[in-house]
Design an enzyme around this catalytic site. Structure first.
Site, PDB file in Angstrom:
ATOM      1  N   GLU A 209       0.827  -1.203   0.000  1.00 36.01           N
ATOM      2  CA  GLU A 209       0.000   0.000   0.000  1.00 36.01           C
ATOM      3  C   GLU A 209       0.867   1.261   0.000  1.00 36.01           C
ATOM      4  O   GLU A 209       2.065   1.199   0.244  1.00 36.01           O
ATOM      5  CB  GLU A 209      -0.914  -0.015   1.235  1.00 36.01           C
ATOM      6  CG  GLU A 209      -1.886  -1.191   1.257  1.00 36.01           C
ATOM      7  CD  GLU A 209      -2.637  -1.275   2.568  1.00 36.01           C
ATOM      8  OE1 GLU A 209      -2.153  -0.658   3.555  1.00 36.01           O
ATOM      9  OE2 GLU A 209      -3.676  -1.943   2.623  1.00 36.01           O
ATOM     10  N   HIS A 210       0.238   2.398  -0.251  1.00 30.26           N
ATOM     11  CA  HIS A 210       0.962   3.667  -0.261  1.00 30.26           C
ATOM     12  C   HIS A 210       1.558   3.956   1.115  1.00 30.26           C
ATOM     13  O   HIS A 210       0.955   3.651   2.148  1.00 30.26           O
ATOM     14  CB  HIS A 210       0.030   4.816  -0.652  1.00 30.26           C
ATOM     15  CG  HIS A 210      -0.399   4.781  -2.090  1.00 30.26           C
ATOM     16  ND1 HIS A 210       0.477   5.018  -3.126  1.00 30.26           N
ATOM     17  CD2 HIS A 210      -1.609   4.545  -2.660  1.00 30.26           C
ATOM     18  CE1 HIS A 210      -0.175   4.927  -4.282  1.00 30.26           C
ATOM     19  NE2 HIS A 210      -1.438   4.639  -4.031  1.00 30.26           N
ATOM     20  N   ALA A 211       2.752   4.526   1.115  1.00 30.24           N
ATOM     21  CA  ALA A 211       3.364   4.965   2.364  1.00 30.24           C
ATOM     22  C   ALA A 211       2.504   6.064   2.981  1.00 30.24           C
ATOM     23  O   ALA A 211       1.911   6.880   2.274  1.00 30.24           O
ATOM     24  CB  ALA A 211       4.778   5.474   2.113  1.00 30.24           C
ATOM     25  N   ALA A 219       3.142   0.486  -4.162  1.00 24.63           N
ATOM     26  CA  ALA A 219       2.075   1.285  -4.778  1.00 24.63           C
ATOM     27  C   ALA A 219       2.563   2.669  -5.203  1.00 24.63           C
ATOM     28  O   ALA A 219       2.018   3.261  -6.137  1.00 24.63           O
ATOM     29  CB  ALA A 219       0.905   1.428  -3.803  1.00 24.63           C
ATOM     30  N   ASP A 220       3.599   3.170  -4.526  1.00 21.35           N
ATOM     31  CA  ASP A 220       4.108   4.502  -4.861  1.00 21.35           C
ATOM     32  C   ASP A 220       4.896   4.529  -6.162  1.00 21.35           C
ATOM     33  O   ASP A 220       5.186   5.613  -6.679  1.00 21.35           O
ATOM     34  CB  ASP A 220       5.000   5.007  -3.721  1.00 21.35           C
ATOM     35  CG  ASP A 220       4.254   5.112  -2.406  1.00 21.35           C
ATOM     36  OD1 ASP A 220       3.121   5.594  -2.424  1.00 21.35           O
ATOM     37  OD2 ASP A 220       4.817   4.693  -1.372  1.00 21.35           O
TER      38      ASP A 220
END
Length: 571
Positions: A209-211, A219-220
């Site tokens: 998932e995004h940080a 995801a980034d």
């Protein structure tokens, strides 16, 4: 098999284990201290944050706490109520740090009469990474069955006429592929497949998932890679149109029209969460694509030469692409200077100059309303509070306010990202041998990687400009562009240079040829069968990973079907 699917007993000592979500555990609290005390916790995910109040001890009820096991947790018990937040300048009765918390575990935290803490494990948790192996086995079995069914069908229906037609079609396709760099489609397809996977939840894994703010998770990498490969394709497209006799004004009008369509589709997708114009989010992923494509496309068109100039000496050949890129390079440097000037020079009311944090309780709650610093302030002034993204990742970790990760300010360095991709595309046009192309790309990748590393201090939270996707920071642009150059070099070598490895791009090449269909489609069908489904509580990484993988594979299958039908759509 229970090891791989994170199985745990539905009930354990009157605890409903199915009520837990992924990366959650139970914690029993007990206190033998003669006076009332107060428990505070702090997750490692929250950088430079104060401790947050959980509850008083002894508790008024015997219900256990539900706590996150995704990151290490720090516990402090204070003799007096410190309010909502507790800071390090106040001494505590006891302090504990646990790095071994596991999903579906049951733990005990006891405060003894002398003020010391004891931590015990009642029920060990379950490992969460074996789910990858389980899903891999299931997907492999499914693909093998599909392959066997396909072979059986072909054996049943195949005849000599079909074989001859396929042979002719394969020869024609191979001739076409020699003119088209399949590695570009493969890179684009890999980006859209990963985007669908992470937008489907990525199995609930934190590293996918995004940080929350600073840092770089899987995801980034998706969005900047997609922007970068769009930049790679711009010089190729403009060159093709110029060679067919199109005027620059006509090319610019096409670019403008395509940018408008991208922006409009993005607005329509934003309205899926509500059509109230007073609260409609104005910016988004496709909107940023549209802005970056408009600026870089028109800029490159105006700077392009219809008749290429052939360099004479060896040193001229070595810097020919840099000379051709000089106009775009000047704009790139101007944009970087503008970004740095505004980021570190703009006065934001109530915030320190050059602030790059998430606000909220970051930096020990010193700047709660300053999320994003200059970037957040500019977006707020231009777009308004109601028209920016209301649920940034930082909100759930730092208690931050609204912030738009695809806002207007971030478009400055998004254009730089696309320009860096444009230089990689120009390398394809200027350098005729694969060795010189890959050499150029890898040298630039090393340079950008070193610049990005120096800016962030080769760490997550250090350096003058940390790697941050929300802010689209300069270090983020350099690092992601560096990774993109390395990946494209590998894909180009194995797919376009070593043609015997051309199968390695399958099925990502087909996905890349209908990327806009897949992106819009997966956004619209986000909560519909057969793409998404729910069975039971869906509270394990295995179930979430299986569902995310299924959704991704369905869209890959759609891309393969569209390719078989020779249907390709682009704006």
């Amino acid at each position: 098999m229970s090891l791989f699917v994170e199985y745990t007993e539905p009930q354990w000592r009157n605890l409903d284990m199915r009520a837990l979500s992924v990366d959650e555990a139970y914690l029993y609290l007990a206190s033998h201290f003669p006076e009332r005390t107060y428990l505070y916790t702090l997750s490692d995910e929250c950088y430079t944050c104060p401790y947050t109040k959980v509850k008083a001890l002894p508790a008024d009820d015997d219900e256990p706490l539900r706590l996150s096991s995704a990151y290490a947790l720090n516990f402090k018990i204070f003799e007096h109520d410190q309010g909502h937040y507790a800071y390090d300048n106040v001494s505590s009765l006891c302090w504990l740090r646990r790095t071994d918390l596991q999903e579906f575990g049951v733990y005990n935290l006891t405060l003894d009469a002398n003020g010391t803490c004891a931590f015990a494990v009642d029920k060990p948790g379950v490992p969460i990474n074996y789910a990858f192996l389980a899903v891999f086995v299931l997907v492999a079995a499914l693909l093998i069955l599909l392959k066997l069914a396909s072979c059986a069908w072909r054996c049943y229906r195949y005849d000599e006429a079909d074989a001859a037609a396929d042979s002719i079609g394969a020869a024609a396709a191979k001739a076409t592929q020699r003119k088209r760099l399949r590695s570009l489609d493969t890179f684009r397809g890999l980006s859209i497949v990963l985007m669908i996977f992470v937008n489907s939840g990525g199995g609930g894994y934190t590293w996918i998932e995004h940080a929350a703010w600073n840092g770089l998770h899987l995801a980034d990498l998706v969005f900047p890679s997609f922007l970068w490969i769009m930049g790679v394709c711009i010089p190729l497209s403009v060159k093709s149109q110029l060679s067919r006799g199109s005027s620059k004004s006509r090319i610019c009008l096409r670019i403008l029209w395509r940018s408008i369509k991208l922006f409009a589709i993005g607005i329509c997708l934003n309205s899926m969460s509500g059509t109230n114009l007073e609260q409609l989010r104005l910016m988004g992923v496709l909107q940023r694509f549209g802005v970056a494509f408009l600026v870089v496309g028109i800029l490159h068109t105006l700077c392009s030469r219809r008749e290429p100039i052939s360099p004479q000496s060896s040193w001229q050949r070595a810097v020919h692409d840099v000379c051709l890129f000089s106009g775009e390079l000047a704009v790139l440097l101007a944009l970087v200077a503008t970004y740095l000037g505004l980021t570190f020079g703009l006065r934001v009311p109530g915030c320190p100059r050059g602030y790059l944090g998430p606000g909220g309780k970051h930096d020990y709650n010193a700047n709660p309303q300053c999320i994003g610093g200059a970037a957040g302030y500019v977006d707020l002034q231009v777009l308004g509070q109601a028209h920016i993204y209301q649920h940034p990742t930082a909100k759930y970790v730092y208690d931050s306010t609204a912030f738009d990760p695809e806002g207007i300010f971030g478009c400055i360095l998004s254009v730089v990202q696309v320009l860096l991709g444009g230089f990689a595309g120009l390398t394809l046009l200027v350098h005729s041998t694969w060795q010189s192309r890959i050499r150029r790309w890898l040298v630039l990748a090393i340079l950008l990687g070193l610049i990005g590393g120096a800016l962030c201090g080769f760490s997550r939270e250090g350096g003058a400009i940390p790697v941050n996707k929300n802010l689209w920071s300069l270090s983020f642009v350099c690092v992601t562009a560096s990774l993109a150059l390395v990946i494209l070099s590998l894909l180009y070598y194995f797919i376009d240079v070593r043609e015997r490895w051309s199968w390695s791009g399958y099925p990502f090449t087909e996905c890349g040829m209908n990327a806009i269909v897949m992106y819009v489609g997966h956004s619209v069908m986000h909560k519909m069968l057969p793409w998404h489904w729910r069975i039971g509580p869906m509270n394990t990484h295995f179930m979430l990973l299986l569902e995310a993988t299924w959704n991704t594979l369905v869209w890959v299958g759609i891309a393969l079907y569209l390719d078989a039908r020779e249907f390709y759509y682009s704006l």
